[in-house]
Design an enzyme around this catalytic site. Structure first.
Site, PDB file in Angstrom:
ATOM      1  N   CYS A 185      12.028  62.678  44.882  1.00 26.80           N
ATOM      2  CA  CYS A 185      11.188  61.474  44.958  1.00 26.80           C
ATOM      3  C   CYS A 185      11.392  60.834  46.334  1.00 26.80           C
ATOM      4  CB  CYS A 185      11.484  60.515  43.807  1.00 26.80           C
ATOM      5  SG  CYS A 185      13.154  59.838  43.791  1.00 26.80           S
ATOM      6  N   ASN A 226      15.419  58.890  46.014  1.00 27.45           N
ATOM      7  CA  ASN A 226      16.491  59.545  45.238  1.00 27.45           C
ATOM      8  C   ASN A 226      17.471  58.525  44.636  1.00 27.45           C
ATOM      9  OD1 ASN A 226      19.135  62.023  45.849  1.00 27.45           O
ATOM     10  ND2 ASN A 226      17.826  61.812  44.068  1.00 27.45           N
ATOM     11  N   CYS A 231      15.920  56.243  42.013  1.00 25.53           N
ATOM     12  CA  CYS A 231      15.279  55.813  40.752  1.00 25.53           C
ATOM     13  C   CYS A 231      14.768  57.006  39.940  1.00 25.53           C
ATOM     14  CB  CYS A 231      14.119  54.851  41.031  1.00 25.53           C
ATOM     15  SG  CYS A 231      14.617  53.306  41.843  1.00 25.53           S
ATOM     16  N   ARG A 232      13.659  57.582  40.365  1.00 27.12           N
ATOM     17  CA  ARG A 232      12.983  58.577  39.529  1.00 27.12           C
ATOM     18  C   ARG A 232      13.680  59.933  39.483  1.00 27.12           C
ATOM     19  NH1 ARG A 232       7.403  58.102  42.482  1.00 27.12           N
ATOM     20  NH2 ARG A 232       8.909  57.659  44.157  1.00 27.12           N
ATOM     21  N   SER A 233      13.988  60.510  40.659  1.00 27.60           N
ATOM     22  CA  SER A 233      14.564  61.869  40.611  1.00 27.60           C
ATOM     23  C   SER A 233      15.974  61.901  40.019  1.00 27.60           C
ATOM     24  CB  SER A 233      14.486  62.569  41.983  1.00 27.60           C
ATOM     25  OG  SER A 233      15.183  61.871  42.973  1.00 27.60           O
ATOM     26  N   ASP A 287       6.415  54.933  41.128  1.00 29.31           N
ATOM     27  CA  ASP A 287       7.657  54.417  41.676  1.00 29.31           C
ATOM     28  C   ASP A 287       8.000  53.080  41.004  1.00 29.31           C
ATOM     29  OD1 ASP A 287       9.630  53.425  43.274  1.00 29.31           O
ATOM     30  OD2 ASP A 287       8.514  53.649  45.149  1.00 29.31           O
TER      31      ASP A 287
HETATM   32  P1  4NP Z   1      12.505  56.433  43.960  1.00 30.48           P
HETATM   33  O1  4NP Z   1      12.247  54.865  44.207  1.00 30.48           O
HETATM   34  O2  4NP Z   1      11.651  57.167  44.960  1.00 30.48           O
HETATM   35  O3  4NP Z   1      12.061  56.643  42.568  1.00 30.48           O
HETATM   36  O4  4NP Z   1      13.998  56.657  44.172  1.00 30.48           O
HETATM   37  C1  4NP Z   1      12.338  54.266  45.469  1.00 30.48           C
HETATM   38  C2  4NP Z   1      13.537  53.763  45.894  1.00 30.48           C
HETATM   39  C3  4NP Z   1      13.624  53.129  47.114  1.00 30.48           C
HETATM   40  C4  4NP Z   1      12.510  53.022  47.910  1.00 30.48           C
HETATM   41  C5  4NP Z   1      11.311  53.543  47.477  1.00 30.48           C
HETATM   42  C6  4NP Z   1      11.226  54.171  46.260  1.00 30.48           C
HETATM   43  N1  4NP Z   1      12.591  52.360  49.158  1.00 30.48           N
HETATM   44  O5  4NP Z   1      11.538  52.196  49.786  1.00 30.48           O
HETATM   45  O6  4NP Z   1      13.673  51.976  49.575  1.00 30.48           O
END
Ligand code: 4NP
Length: 155
Positions: A9, A12, A14-16, A124
């Site tokens: 994702c 890395n 939240c989702r993955s 996200d």
């Molecule tokens: P993820 O969520 O892609 O599901 O881990 C996010 C975590 C942080 C950010 C974006 C998405 N960020 O922009 O910092």
């Protein structure tokens, strides 16, 4: 034969990490010891960080502890070391494709496309806080992913 699957994702955190934890738990429950899961980011903002606390809490609510995971960025060697790379949304899939080394043909799949939802992107939750929706989408998609892994098992 060991099958190595990398969830990817944006951050890395939240989702993955949730996809990795839920997939590992499902494989353990089903006795699928040949499956190995890891996760990575396309962006480096959270490199080395543990998962978002909201993701950790949501995972615990579903019996999965992701707190030991640490964020890392997708690297070129991942394309050689994994049998399948699984993106959490289409923008991530494009970013992965842009990093594909010349001559590599590792399949890059979209996790949501294995599920029932019309939207192939698993949104996200970083700004929306919708972690339960992420878990529901991952759980909806894992049976199809596991079926695909079994259908493409080289053994
Ligand atoms: P993820 O969520 O892609 O599901 O881990 C996010 C975590 C942080 C950010 C974006 C998405 N960020 O922009 O910092």
């Amino acid at each position: 034969m060991k099958r190595r699957v990398l969830f990817v994702c944006l951050g890395n955190i939240c989702r993955s990490p949730l996809a990795e934890g839920l997939a590992r738990s499902k494989a353990e429950t089903e006795g699928l010891t040949e499956l190995f899961f890891d996760s990575a980011a396309t962006g480096g903002w959270h490199n080395g960080h543990p998962p978002d606390g909201r993701a950790v809490v949501a995972g615990r609510g579903h019996g999965v502890d992701i707190s030991d995971q640490r964020a890392r960025v997708l690297r070129e060697s991942d394309f050689e070391q994994f049998d399948m790379i699984v993106a959490l949304d289409r923008a991530v899939r494009e970013a992965i494709e842009q990093r594909r080394p010349t001559g590599n043909s590792t399949p890059v799949a979209l996790l949501g496309s294995f599920g029932q939802d019309d939207n192939p992107d698993i949104p996200d939750p970083y700004y929306t806080g919708r972690f339960e929706a992420v878990i529901a989408r991952i759980q909806d998609s894992l049976p199809g992913l596991f079926a695909e892994l079994q259908a493409t098992d080289p053994q």
